[in-house]
Design a protein around this motif. Sequence first.
Motif, PDB file in Angstrom:
ATOM      1  N   MET A  39       3.958   5.585  -5.604  1.00  0.00           N
ATOM      2  CA  MET A  39       4.217   5.593  -7.018  1.00  0.00           C
ATOM      3  C   MET A  39       3.274   6.369  -7.776  1.00  0.00           C
ATOM      4  O   MET A  39       3.375   6.860  -8.967  1.00  0.00           O
ATOM      5  N   THR A  40       2.071   6.518  -7.016  1.00  0.00           N
ATOM      6  CA  THR A  40       1.055   7.304  -7.849  1.00  0.00           C
ATOM      7  C   THR A  40       0.774   8.615  -7.144  1.00  0.00           C
ATOM      8  O   THR A  40       0.037   9.506  -7.866  1.00  0.00           O
ATOM      9  N   GLY A  41       1.406   8.854  -6.175  1.00  0.00           N
ATOM     10  CA  GLY A  41       1.280  10.531  -5.560  1.00  0.00           C
ATOM     11  C   GLY A  41       2.421  11.709  -6.068  1.00  0.00           C
ATOM     12  O   GLY A  41       3.139  11.489  -6.656  1.00  0.00           O
TER      13      GLY A  41
ATOM     14  N   THR B 274       1.007  -1.147  -0.014  1.00  0.00           N
ATOM     15  CA  THR B 274      -0.090  -0.167  -0.169  1.00  0.00           C
ATOM     16  C   THR B 274       0.943   1.280   0.159  1.00  0.00           C
ATOM     17  O   THR B 274       0.444   2.138  -0.999  1.00  0.00           O
ATOM     18  N   ALA B 275       1.915   1.151   0.791  1.00  0.00           N
ATOM     19  CA  ALA B 275       2.836   2.456   0.872  1.00  0.00           C
ATOM     20  C   ALA B 275       3.585   2.518  -0.329  1.00  0.00           C
ATOM     21  O   ALA B 275       3.640   3.753  -0.738  1.00  0.00           O
ATOM     22  N   TYR B 276       3.871   1.486  -1.020  1.00  0.00           N
ATOM     23  CA  TYR B 276       4.756   1.639  -2.244  1.00  0.00           C
ATOM     24  C   TYR B 276       3.692   2.360  -3.522  1.00  0.00           C
ATOM     25  O   TYR B 276       4.096   3.022  -4.004  1.00  0.00           O
ATOM     26  N   ASP B 277       2.595   1.567  -3.450  1.00  0.00           N
ATOM     27  CA  ASP B 277       1.555   1.977  -4.451  1.00  0.00           C
ATOM     28  C   ASP B 277       1.367   3.517  -4.269  1.00  0.00           C
ATOM     29  O   ASP B 277       1.036   4.259  -5.280  1.00  0.00           O
ATOM     30  N   SER B 278       0.950   3.885  -2.961  1.00  0.00           N
ATOM     31  CA  SER B 278       0.698   5.414  -2.732  1.00  0.00           C
ATOM     32  C   SER B 278       1.898   6.376  -3.299  1.00  0.00           C
ATOM     33  O   SER B 278       1.578   7.176  -3.866  1.00  0.00           O
TER      34      SER B 278
END
Length: 122
Positions: free
Chosen positions: A120-122, A114-118
């Motif tokens: 990468m998209t943020g 979740t932290a990685y995905d956030s």
Amino acid sequence: MNPAYDVFDDRCPTRLVLDRLADKWALLVLDRLQDGPVRFNHLRRDIRGLSQKVLSQTLKRLERDGLVKRTVHPTVPVSVDYALTSLGRTLTETVAAFAHWAEVNMDAVLAAQTAYDSAMTG
């Protein structure tokens, strides 16, 4: 260690063994067999999502590698069970630790994803 084998060499036969042991179905079958012999259909019921065909292929590969022994019982109908060989039992601790590591650490892995995905998209 045997100096004739080098897992970092792409031509080394140890790579084939590692491929087998890194397979999720093989890992789950080996883990399930640690408590003693299990019949084919019982394995199939216990390991949800594993098809009959893939279970059969997995067991044959593990048997060929000397990790699993197949025993046919002359009953009507014929029953077959599978058990770890002495070589297969040398993997019990390692397989159990690896298989159940995911259960113990899943919340941390999900949080990291979740932290990685956030990030990468943020």
